[in-house]
Design a protein around this motif. Sequence first.
Motif, PDB file in Angstrom:
ATOM      1  N   ILE A 105       0.842  -1.195   0.000  1.00  0.00           N
ATOM      2  CA  ILE A 105       0.000   0.000   0.000  1.00  0.00           C
ATOM      3  C   ILE A 105       0.877   1.245   0.000  1.00  0.00           C
ATOM      4  CG2 ILE A 105      -1.892   1.219   1.145  1.00  0.00           C
ATOM      5  CD1 ILE A 105      -2.640  -1.600   0.339  1.00  0.00           C
ATOM      6  N   ALA A 106       0.702   2.096  -0.994  1.00  0.00           N
ATOM      7  CA  ALA A 106       1.426   3.365  -1.055  1.00  0.00           C
ATOM      8  C   ALA A 106       0.641   4.428  -0.306  1.00  0.00           C
ATOM      9  CB  ALA A 106       1.622   3.791  -2.507  1.00  0.00           C
ATOM     10  N   ILE A 107       1.318   5.173   0.576  1.00  0.00           N
ATOM     11  CA  ILE A 107       0.705   6.290   1.286  1.00  0.00           C
ATOM     12  C   ILE A 107       1.273   7.565   0.679  1.00  0.00           C
ATOM     13  CG2 ILE A 107       0.118   7.269   3.531  1.00  0.00           C
ATOM     14  CD1 ILE A 107      -0.625   4.334   3.322  1.00  0.00           C
ATOM     15  N   ALA A 108       0.415   8.386   0.101  1.00  0.00           N
ATOM     16  CA  ALA A 108       0.879   9.543  -0.663  1.00  0.00           C
ATOM     17  C   ALA A 108       0.169  10.819  -0.228  1.00  0.00           C
ATOM     18  CB  ALA A 108       0.636   9.305  -2.161  1.00  0.00           C
ATOM     19  N   SER A 109       0.738  11.938  -0.650  1.00  0.00           N
ATOM     20  CA  SER A 109       0.093  13.240  -0.466  1.00  0.00           C
ATOM     21  C   SER A 109       0.606  14.154  -1.559  1.00  0.00           C
ATOM     22  CB  SER A 109       0.415  13.841   0.908  1.00  0.00           C
ATOM     23  OG  SER A 109       1.768  14.211   0.983  1.00  0.00           O
ATOM     24  N   GLY A 110      -0.238  15.006  -2.059  1.00  0.00           N
ATOM     25  CA  GLY A 110       0.232  15.938  -3.070  1.00  0.00           C
ATOM     26  C   GLY A 110       1.154  16.981  -2.472  1.00  0.00           C
ATOM     27  N   LYS A 111       0.865  17.396  -1.256  1.00  0.00           N
ATOM     28  CA  LYS A 111       1.605  18.483  -0.604  1.00  0.00           C
ATOM     29  C   LYS A 111       2.342  17.971   0.617  1.00  0.00           C
ATOM     30  CE  LYS A 111       0.065  22.649  -0.553  1.00  0.00           C
ATOM     31  NZ  LYS A 111       1.274  23.273  -1.115  1.00  0.00           N
ATOM     32  N   GLY A 112       3.499  18.561   0.889  1.00  0.00           N
ATOM     33  CA  GLY A 112       4.231  18.229   2.102  1.00  0.00           C
ATOM     34  C   GLY A 112       3.627  18.932   3.306  1.00  0.00           C
ATOM     35  N   GLY A 113       3.913  18.408   4.480  1.00  0.00           N
ATOM     36  CA  GLY A 113       3.453  19.051   5.706  1.00  0.00           C
ATOM     37  C   GLY A 113       2.052  18.716   6.136  1.00  0.00           C
ATOM     38  N   VAL A 114       1.426  17.708   5.489  1.00  0.00           N
ATOM     39  CA  VAL A 114       0.059  17.352   5.858  1.00  0.00           C
ATOM     40  C   VAL A 114       0.027  16.180   6.848  1.00  0.00           C
ATOM     41  CG1 VAL A 114      -0.894  18.216   3.693  1.00  0.00           C
ATOM     42  CG2 VAL A 114      -0.257  15.800   3.876  1.00  0.00           C
ATOM     43  N   GLY A 115       1.205  15.694   7.252  1.00  0.00           N
ATOM     44  CA  GLY A 115       1.257  14.621   8.245  1.00  0.00           C
ATOM     45  C   GLY A 115       1.231  13.226   7.652  1.00  0.00           C
ATOM     46  N   LYS A 116       1.636  13.094   6.393  1.00  0.00           N
ATOM     47  CA  LYS A 116       1.598  11.792   5.724  1.00  0.00           C
ATOM     48  C   LYS A 116       2.463  10.753   6.440  1.00  0.00           C
ATOM     49  CE  LYS A 116       4.094  11.791   2.209  1.00  0.00           C
ATOM     50  NZ  LYS A 116       5.228  11.225   3.005  1.00  0.00           N
ATOM     51  N   SER A 117       3.687  11.116   6.787  1.00  0.00           N
ATOM     52  CA  SER A 117       4.584  10.162   7.440  1.00  0.00           C
ATOM     53  C   SER A 117       4.080   9.793   8.831  1.00  0.00           C
ATOM     54  CB  SER A 117       5.998  10.745   7.529  1.00  0.00           C
ATOM     55  OG  SER A 117       6.557  10.920   6.246  1.00  0.00           O
ATOM     56  N   THR A 118       3.504  10.755   9.532  1.00  0.00           N
ATOM     57  CA  THR A 118       2.923  10.472  10.846  1.00  0.00           C
ATOM     58  C   THR A 118       1.765   9.497  10.721  1.00  0.00           C
ATOM     59  OG1 THR A 118       3.546  12.656  11.693  1.00  0.00           O
ATOM     60  CG2 THR A 118       1.779  11.499  12.854  1.00  0.00           C
ATOM     61  N   VAL A 119       0.910   9.713   9.728  1.00  0.00           N
ATOM     62  CA  VAL A 119      -0.213   8.812   9.490  1.00  0.00           C
ATOM     63  C   VAL A 119       0.298   7.420   9.125  1.00  0.00           C
ATOM     64  CG1 VAL A 119      -2.160   8.327   7.956  1.00  0.00           C
ATOM     65  CG2 VAL A 119      -1.835  10.632   8.847  1.00  0.00           C
ATOM     66  N   THR A 120       1.303   7.349   8.272  1.00  0.00           N
ATOM     67  CA  THR A 120       1.858   6.052   7.858  1.00  0.00           C
ATOM     68  C   THR A 120       2.393   5.274   9.057  1.00  0.00           C
ATOM     69  OG1 THR A 120       2.506   7.010   5.720  1.00  0.00           O
ATOM     70  CG2 THR A 120       3.498   4.912   6.333  1.00  0.00           C
ATOM     71  N   ALA A 121       3.160   5.946   9.902  1.00  0.00           N
ATOM     72  CA  ALA A 121       3.735   5.284  11.076  1.00  0.00           C
ATOM     73  C   ALA A 121       2.638   4.736  11.987  1.00  0.00           C
ATOM     74  CB  ALA A 121       4.617   6.262  11.846  1.00  0.00           C
ATOM     75  N   ASN A 122       1.608   5.527  12.205  1.00  0.00           N
ATOM     76  CA  ASN A 122       0.531   5.098  13.103  1.00  0.00           C
ATOM     77  C   ASN A 122      -0.358   4.029  12.474  1.00  0.00           C
ATOM     78  OD1 ASN A 122       0.399   6.780  15.776  1.00  0.00           O
ATOM     79  ND2 ASN A 122       1.022   8.232  14.193  1.00  0.00           N
ATOM     80  N   LEU A 123      -0.535   4.066  11.141  1.00  0.00           N
ATOM     81  CA  LEU A 123      -1.250   2.978  10.475  1.00  0.00           C
ATOM     82  C   LEU A 123      -0.478   1.672  10.634  1.00  0.00           C
ATOM     83  CD1 LEU A 123      -2.461   4.520   7.072  1.00  0.00           C
ATOM     84  CD2 LEU A 123      -3.884   3.849   9.007  1.00  0.00           C
ATOM     85  N   ALA A 124       0.836   1.739  10.476  1.00  0.00           N
ATOM     86  CA  ALA A 124       1.677   0.545  10.605  1.00  0.00           C
ATOM     87  C   ALA A 124       1.574  -0.046  12.004  1.00  0.00           C
ATOM     88  CB  ALA A 124       3.128   0.891  10.269  1.00  0.00           C
ATOM     89  N   VAL A 125       1.673   0.795  13.009  1.00  0.00           N
ATOM     90  CA  VAL A 125       1.589   0.328  14.394  1.00  0.00           C
ATOM     91  C   VAL A 125       0.215  -0.261  14.688  1.00  0.00           C
ATOM     92  CG1 VAL A 125       1.503   1.120  16.785  1.00  0.00           C
ATOM     93  CG2 VAL A 125       3.386   1.831  15.319  1.00  0.00           C
ATOM     94  N   THR A 126      -0.831   0.392  14.199  1.00  0.00           N
ATOM     95  CA  THR A 126      -2.193  -0.101  14.441  1.00  0.00           C
ATOM     96  C   THR A 126      -2.418  -1.440  13.761  1.00  0.00           C
ATOM     97  OG1 THR A 126      -2.974   2.186  14.547  1.00  0.00           O
ATOM     98  CG2 THR A 126      -4.641   0.487  14.322  1.00  0.00           C
ATOM     99  N   LEU A 127      -1.929  -1.589  12.534  1.00  0.00           N
ATOM    100  CA  LEU A 127      -2.031  -2.884  11.856  1.00  0.00           C
ATOM    101  C   LEU A 127      -1.320  -3.973  12.654  1.00  0.00           C
ATOM    102  CD1 LEU A 127      -1.392  -1.807   8.151  1.00  0.00           C
ATOM    103  CD2 LEU A 127      -3.464  -2.926   8.992  1.00  0.00           C
ATOM    104  N   SER A 128      -0.155  -3.635  13.193  1.00  0.00           N
ATOM    105  CA  SER A 128       0.595  -4.595  14.005  1.00  0.00           C
ATOM    106  C   SER A 128      -0.186  -4.967  15.267  1.00  0.00           C
ATOM    107  CB  SER A 128       1.964  -4.008  14.368  1.00  0.00           C
ATOM    108  OG  SER A 128       2.690  -4.907  15.178  1.00  0.00           O
TER     109      SER A 128
END
Length: 380
Positions: A105-128
């Motif tokens: 699953i690719a997690i993307a955003s058109g613009k930087g600074g919208v919290g994409k990496s934060t969302v990705t990290a927390n999605l990963a932890v929640t899936l785990s």
Amino acid sequence: MKIEKSAVLKALETISVPGEGQNMVESGAVKNVLVFGDEVIVDITITNPALQAKKKTESSIQQVIKEKTTDKAQVKVNLKVEAPVKANNAPEIKGKPIAGIDNIIAIASGKGGVGKSTVTANLAVTLSKMGFKVGLLDADIYGPSATIMFDVVNERPLSVNVDGKSKMKPVESYGVKILSIGFFTKLDQAVVWRGPMASKALNQMIFDADWGKLDFLLVDLPPGTGDIHLSIMQALPLTGAVVVSTPQNVALADARKGVAMFQQESINVPVLGIIENMAYFTPPELPENKYHIFGKDGARHLAEDLDIPFLGELPLIQSIREAGDVGRPAAMQDGTVIEKSFIDITRNVVTETVRRNDQMPPTEAVKITTMAGCSPVNKK
């Protein structure tokens, strides 16, 4: 009023399958029509695997039959996706080239600074936490942050021998296997690479890694729609993409472009949905109040406009930022509003992934041989 099969077919002649010129009866997409009283069953086969095409086809069929016959009609659509036959028996790359990884699953955003990496990290932890085996590939070559968010800045991937080949063993934290260019650079070191160099580094982290068995590999893409994105989509047959945006118009304009990138005919990666980050702010002393600092329901409305799923919203809470800075993702805060928000969104991502896998063939790795794959496109 009795519904006649001929009336249903006549109604279906007024609409076409997305991407096809002929109406769905003439094109042969409609395979069978059954009428039992008020119940109408339509069997249809389309060649477009995009989730948006499937949803639009289903809704169009239901709407036109009710309009042309009776609004009491109970319409059931049995939709099947069959990939078109390639001319000259052209070779295709299907399935998963990384053995043992079920969903990428690719997690993307058109613009930087919208919290994409934060969302990705927390999605990963929640899936785990839900019991899935999870990996995270930090593909943001120029601004890697996974090492900070998982508190593994000082860790380094080990070299392991797999079937006689030397491979990188991802660093594991909170049940998530992680690879990032951040493991190989210093915190104050800028990565000054041209596209081919960055793409080579990504390919090494993808194919020269011992990921093992994974249910989900989340790929944290950099902002924008550039060279890294094409490299990932050429290297991997992505299961789907998730777009992250804040509710404000400036971010939504770029999120729209991000969705359009995945929906290009030469790419055609299913968009599983949009997540709205920083949707509202609630002061701790006024828990019933919501302040929509960046606008209200912007990403929700964009999802409706583009006819893709809205996966949920995340509040603007100080502890989410603090948790990321200290390397302990906020989704690990048991019994909090934050944990519940991430659980709800992660469940929606899993649901859309299962639905996508049930209804569509595997995504192909993108094969770009001309600059057509880099051209701008217009989407509604």
